[in-house]
Motif scaffolding. Structure first.
Motif, PDB file in Angstrom:
ATOM      1  N   PRO A   1      15.753  15.730  -4.197  1.00 12.21           N
ATOM      2  CA  PRO A   1      15.581  14.929  -2.977  1.00 12.21           C
ATOM      3  C   PRO A   1      14.495  13.853  -3.103  1.00 12.21           C
ATOM      4  O   PRO A   1      13.718  13.825  -4.048  1.00 12.21           O
ATOM      5  N   PHE A   2      14.488  12.970  -2.057  1.00 13.02           N
ATOM      6  CA  PHE A   2      13.529  11.884  -1.974  1.00 13.02           C
ATOM      7  C   PHE A   2      12.951  11.816  -0.557  1.00 13.02           C
ATOM      8  O   PHE A   2      13.639  12.100   0.424  1.00 13.02           O
ATOM      9  N   GLN A   3      11.691  11.419  -0.505  1.00  8.67           N
ATOM     10  CA  GLN A   3      11.038  11.132   0.771  1.00  8.67           C
ATOM     11  C   GLN A   3      10.504   9.713   0.683  1.00  8.67           C
ATOM     12  O   GLN A   3       9.557   9.434  -0.067  1.00  8.67           O
ATOM     13  N   ILE A   4      11.120   8.791   1.420  1.00  9.50           N
ATOM     14  CA  ILE A   4      10.690   7.399   1.433  1.00  9.50           C
ATOM     15  C   ILE A   4      10.064   7.124   2.792  1.00  9.50           C
ATOM     16  O   ILE A   4      10.758   6.938   3.790  1.00  9.50           O
ATOM     17  N   SER A   5       8.733   7.166   2.824  1.00 12.16           N
ATOM     18  CA  SER A   5       7.990   7.037   4.076  1.00 12.16           C
ATOM     19  C   SER A   5       8.487   8.105   5.052  1.00 12.16           C
ATOM     20  O   SER A   5       8.390   9.289   4.758  1.00 12.16           O
ATOM     21  N   GLU A   6       9.085   7.722   6.172  1.00 15.55           N
ATOM     22  CA  GLU A   6       9.540   8.714   7.144  1.00 15.55           C
ATOM     23  C   GLU A   6      10.965   9.204   6.886  1.00 15.55           C
ATOM     24  O   GLU A   6      11.444  10.113   7.566  1.00 15.55           O
TER      25      GLU A   6
ATOM     26  N   ILE B   1       7.362   8.776  -1.588  1.00 17.32           N
ATOM     27  CA  ILE B   1       6.640   7.518  -1.423  1.00 17.32           C
ATOM     28  C   ILE B   1       5.921   7.565  -0.080  1.00 17.32           C
ATOM     29  O   ILE B   1       6.553   7.621   0.982  1.00 17.32           O
ATOM     30  N   VAL B   2       4.610   7.579  -0.117  1.00 19.15           N
ATOM     31  CA  VAL B   2       3.799   7.545   1.095  1.00 19.15           C
ATOM     32  C   VAL B   2       3.356   6.104   1.308  1.00 19.15           C
ATOM     33  O   VAL B   2       2.758   5.491   0.421  1.00 19.15           O
ATOM     34  N   THR B   3       3.682   5.554   2.448  1.00 18.96           N
ATOM     35  CA  THR B   3       3.395   4.147   2.717  1.00 18.96           C
ATOM     36  C   THR B   3       2.469   4.004   3.914  1.00 18.96           C
ATOM     37  O   THR B   3       2.321   4.909   4.725  1.00 18.96           O
ATOM     38  N   LYS B   4       1.868   2.832   3.992  1.00 20.44           N
ATOM     39  CA  LYS B   4       1.051   2.466   5.148  1.00 20.44           C
ATOM     40  C   LYS B   4       1.471   1.089   5.637  1.00 20.44           C
ATOM     41  O   LYS B   4       1.906   0.244   4.849  1.00 20.44           O
ATOM     42  N   GLY B   5       1.360   0.886   6.921  1.00 22.06           N
ATOM     43  CA  GLY B   5       1.565  -0.449   7.472  1.00 22.06           C
ATOM     44  C   GLY B   5       2.994  -0.804   7.823  1.00 22.06           C
ATOM     45  O   GLY B   5       3.266  -1.945   8.220  1.00 22.06           O
ATOM     46  N   LEU B   6       3.941   0.144   7.686  1.00 19.15           N
ATOM     47  CA  LEU B   6       5.314  -0.164   8.065  1.00 19.15           C
ATOM     48  C   LEU B   6       5.497  -0.036   9.570  1.00 19.15           C
ATOM     49  O   LEU B   6       4.973   0.879  10.205  1.00 19.15           O
ATOM     50  N   THR B   7       6.260  -0.949  10.118  1.00 16.17           N
ATOM     51  CA  THR B   7       6.528  -0.921  11.554  1.00 16.17           C
ATOM     52  C   THR B   7       7.665   0.054  11.849  1.00 16.17           C
ATOM     53  O   THR B   7       8.367   0.526  10.943  1.00 16.17           O
TER      54      THR B   7
ATOM     55  N   HIS C   1      12.685  -0.136  -5.451  1.00 10.18           N
ATOM     56  CA  HIS C   1      12.001  -1.128  -4.619  1.00 10.18           C
ATOM     57  C   HIS C   1      10.642  -0.596  -4.181  1.00 10.18           C
ATOM     58  O   HIS C   1       9.672  -1.353  -4.082  1.00 10.18           O
ATOM     59  N   PHE C   2      10.575   0.720  -3.960  1.00 13.74           N
ATOM     60  CA  PHE C   2       9.332   1.350  -3.515  1.00 13.74           C
ATOM     61  C   PHE C   2       8.547   1.958  -4.684  1.00 13.74           C
ATOM     62  O   PHE C   2       7.316   1.935  -4.685  1.00 13.74           O
ATOM     63  N   ILE C   3       9.252   2.486  -5.678  1.00 11.21           N
ATOM     64  CA  ILE C   3       8.582   3.147  -6.797  1.00 11.21           C
ATOM     65  C   ILE C   3       7.996   2.143  -7.784  1.00 11.21           C
ATOM     66  O   ILE C   3       6.929   2.351  -8.342  1.00 11.21           O
ATOM     67  N   LYS C   4       8.726   1.044  -8.023  1.00 10.91           N
ATOM     68  CA  LYS C   4       8.266  -0.041  -8.904  1.00 10.91           C
ATOM     69  C   LYS C   4       8.025   0.471 -10.323  1.00 10.91           C
ATOM     70  O   LYS C   4       6.937   0.339 -10.894  1.00 10.91           O
ATOM     71  N   SER C   5       9.069   1.029 -10.917  1.00 12.69           N
ATOM     72  CA  SER C   5       8.967   1.589 -12.262  1.00 12.69           C
ATOM     73  C   SER C   5       9.294   0.537 -13.312  1.00 12.69           C
ATOM     74  O   SER C   5       9.702  -0.587 -12.994  1.00 12.69           O
TER      75      SER C   5
ATOM     76  N   ASP D   1       0.861  -1.183   0.000  1.00  9.08           N
ATOM     77  CA  ASP D   1       0.000   0.000   0.000  1.00  9.08           C
ATOM     78  C   ASP D   1       0.896   1.231   0.000  1.00  9.08           C
ATOM     79  O   ASP D   1       1.482   1.591   1.021  1.00  9.08           O
ATOM     80  N   ARG D   2       1.024   1.871  -1.174  1.00  7.51           N
ATOM     81  CA  ARG D   2       1.879   3.053  -1.258  1.00  7.51           C
ATOM     82  C   ARG D   2       1.341   4.023  -2.278  1.00  7.51           C
ATOM     83  O   ARG D   2       0.645   3.659  -3.230  1.00  7.51           O
TER      84      ARG D   2
END
Length: 307
Positions: A75-80, A48-54, A147-151, A37-38
């Motif tokens: 720059p990049f923002q990967i979740s937090e 990348i805005v994600t949900k469910g990461l611990t 890994h997060f973008i999945k291009s 879920d991103r």
């Protein structure tokens, strides 16, 4: 060079993942948490805005990103995790953005670094995006991000010298911040020209010096503390290089002096940056006494043949 040669070269280049300083990065990337879920935002900061990461997941992402430094483009923002890269690459991209349309085109980015510009180009819906860069560390950064973008971006561990021998030609080639690193700039431009389809275009930026004459600066040793800077032309000289390489039209898009607001030291590079490269008493000069970095952005076109 035949296609088989390129395939063999690819196999050789992939061996870089077993290098001592790269293997640890690759292993860390391979163990990144999976996300289902991103949300992807392709703005000035690629987010990348994600949900469910611990909490452990977030910590692992941050530590992995820190491991694969230095981070130059972003720059990049990967979740937090905010990766505050040395270059605010959005400034350059936004200068160029009004001057191209990539829809349904085959696009290459030469010296693509970690893929920041390629990711931004996705919003144009090109037919294909291919990055060329032989750097093992930036390849790892791309794989971390993707890994997060999945291009569908293809990242080739190849250099500019391989573009003309690639399996297909390109409609648009970007070559940003590479030309001054080459000892044969006209030879490089010829390779890019050969890599374009008829009617294709090259978007390029490079260091420049002021002046009306067809001349260039050749640093004796270093320029801005960099050894691998060979030729810094006037705009007129750069245009001549492009014409001699085969391009029929060369247009200046912009000329920008590099400022500390665009390039600066952050916690993500662990090395010096622009402020360290300039004379402390005269910001218009490098520490070697040469003119401070200024970039020219151009678009050069390859003639479309008429049947």
């Amino acid at each position: 060079m035949k296609r088989l040669d390129l395939n063999l070269l690819r196999q050789e280049r992939m061996k870089c993942l077993d290098w001592k300083n790269i293997k640890i990065c690759w292993e860390a990337i391979s163990a990144l948490p999976n996300i289902t879920d991103r949300e992807l935002n392709l703005g000035d900061t690629i987010e990348i805005v994600t949900k469910g990461l611990t909490k452990d997941d977030e910590e692992y992402i941050y530590n992995t990103a820190k491991l694969i430094h230095p981070w130059r483009k972003g720059p990049f923002q990967i979740s937090e995790t905010f990766i505050d890269t040395e270059w605010k690459s959005n400034i350059k991209y936004n200068i160029l953005r009004p001057h191209f349309n990539l829809k349904d085109k085959i696009v290459g980015d030469i010296g693509c670094n970690n893929g920041y510009y390629l990711f931004r180009m996705m919003e144009d819906n090109p037919k294909r995006l291919i990055g060329f860069d032989p750097s093992a560390i930036t390849f790892c950064q791309f794989k971390f991000l993707d890994h997060f973008i999945k291009s569908d971006i293809c990242y080739e561990l190849l250099g500019v010298e391989h573009v003309e021998f690639y399996e297909h030609k390109f409609d648009t080639l970007f070559c940003l911040g590479v030309l001054y690193h080459r000892a044969d700039p006209i030879g490089m431009l010829k390779s890019l020209f050969k890599g374009l389809n008829d009617g294709g275009e090259l978007i390029l930026d490079t260091f420049m010096i002021d002046g009306e004459d067809d001349v260039c600066l050749t640093p004796r040793d270093r320029y801005s503390k960099m050894r691998n800077i060979y030729f810094i032309p006037t705009v007129s000289a750069l245009k001549n290089w492009c014409y001699r390489a085969g391009f029929y039209e060369v247009k200046v898009l912009d000329i920008i002096k590099t400022e500390p607001s665009e390039q600066r030291k952050t916690e993500w590079i662990h090395t010096q940056s622009l402020d360290d490269f300039l004379d402390k008493n005269d910001q218009n000069k490098t520490v070697e006494g040469y003119p401070a970095p200024k970039r020219v952005y151009i678009k050069a076109k390859k003639l479309k043949k008429i049947d």
